[in-house]
Design a protein around this motif. Structure first.
Motif, PDB file in Angstrom:
ATOM      1  N   ALA A  59       0.853  -1.183   0.000  1.00  0.00           N
ATOM      2  CA  ALA A  59       0.000   0.000   0.000  1.00  0.00           C
ATOM      3  C   ALA A  59       0.893   1.238   0.000  1.00  0.00           C
ATOM      4  CB  ALA A  59      -0.897  -0.003   1.230  1.00  0.00           C
ATOM      5  N   VAL A  60       0.588   2.184  -0.867  1.00  0.00           N
ATOM      6  CA  VAL A  60       1.410   3.386  -1.007  1.00  0.00           C
ATOM      7  C   VAL A  60       1.627   4.114   0.324  1.00  0.00           C
ATOM      8  CG1 VAL A  60       1.570   5.649  -2.127  1.00  0.00           C
ATOM      9  CG2 VAL A  60       0.917   3.645  -3.453  1.00  0.00           C
ATOM     10  N   PRO A  61       0.633   4.229   1.203  1.00  0.00           N
ATOM     11  CA  PRO A  61       0.898   4.934   2.468  1.00  0.00           C
ATOM     12  C   PRO A  61       2.014   4.308   3.308  1.00  0.00           C
ATOM     13  CG  PRO A  61      -1.458   4.735   2.141  1.00  0.00           C
ATOM     14  CD  PRO A  61      -0.786   3.910   1.067  1.00  0.00           C
ATOM     15  N   ARG A  62       2.291   3.029   3.095  1.00  0.00           N
ATOM     16  CA  ARG A  62       3.335   2.361   3.876  1.00  0.00           C
ATOM     17  C   ARG A  62       4.726   2.573   3.285  1.00  0.00           C
ATOM     18  NH1 ARG A  62       2.002  -3.473   5.515  1.00  0.00           N
ATOM     19  NH2 ARG A  62       2.775  -2.807   7.523  1.00  0.00           N
ATOM     20  N   VAL A  63       4.818   2.865   1.987  1.00  0.00           N
ATOM     21  CA  VAL A  63       6.121   2.958   1.319  1.00  0.00           C
ATOM     22  C   VAL A  63       6.248   4.219   0.452  1.00  0.00           C
ATOM     23  CG1 VAL A  63       6.564   0.465   1.326  1.00  0.00           C
ATOM     24  CG2 VAL A  63       5.315   1.507  -0.576  1.00  0.00           C
ATOM     25  N   TRP A  64       5.491   5.248   0.746  1.00  0.00           N
ATOM     26  CA  TRP A  64       5.448   6.396  -0.146  1.00  0.00           C
ATOM     27  C   TRP A  64       6.793   7.106  -0.280  1.00  0.00           C
ATOM     28  CZ3 TRP A  64       6.453  11.426   1.249  1.00  0.00           C
ATOM     29  CH2 TRP A  64       6.458  11.724   2.612  1.00  0.00           C
ATOM     30  N   ARG A  65       7.611   7.121   0.762  1.00  0.00           N
ATOM     31  CA  ARG A  65       8.918   7.788   0.659  1.00  0.00           C
ATOM     32  C   ARG A  65       9.815   7.069  -0.345  1.00  0.00           C
ATOM     33  NH1 ARG A  65       7.619   7.918   6.041  1.00  0.00           N
ATOM     34  NH2 ARG A  65       7.325   9.987   6.896  1.00  0.00           N
ATOM     35  N   ALA A  66       9.800   5.761  -0.321  1.00  0.00           N
ATOM     36  CA  ALA A  66      10.607   4.993  -1.271  1.00  0.00           C
ATOM     37  C   ALA A  66      10.091   5.181  -2.694  1.00  0.00           C
ATOM     38  CB  ALA A  66      10.605   3.516  -0.890  1.00  0.00           C
TER      39      ALA A  66
END
Length: 105
Positions: free
Chosen positions: A75-82
């Motif tokens: 899910a994007v909210p979990r890995v958005w920085r990467a």
């Protein structure tokens, strides 16, 4: 230290940073990848980002993209920085269309 606490991402990050400071980016990359084998990317996004930057410095775009591909099911909210770092890398490589696609997700 890694043998005692392999799940401690900070240890992998600090060791990799030390190797980068002496100019050994290949060893740094190997350490980051080893750390990621113990620490899930979603639980320590900093390891992923550092590995992306290291791969880019080494000119190993394929390795960087493989790291990002490993995040595609998260899910994007979990890995958005990467994901953002990956989009920035693509832009620096001149792949503006790819960078824009990633940022629209």
């Amino acid at each position: 230290m890694h043998n005692l606490q392999p799940l401690a991402a900070q240890g992998w990050l600090e060791h990799a940073k030390t190797e980068e400071e002496v100019g050994d980016f290949r060893t740094s990359m190997a350490l980051l990848l080893r750390g990621l084998s113990f620490c899930l990317p979603t639980s320590n996004e900093t390891l992923v980002i550092r590995a992306l930057r290291c791969a880019e410095r080494l000119g190993d775009v394929t390795a960087a993209r493989n790291l990002l591909y490993g995040l595609h099911s998260e899910a994007v909210p979990r890995v958005w920085r990467a994901v953002l770092e990956g989009a920035n890398m693509e832009a620096r490589l001149g792949q503006l269309g790819t960078a824009r696609k990633v940022l629209k997700v």
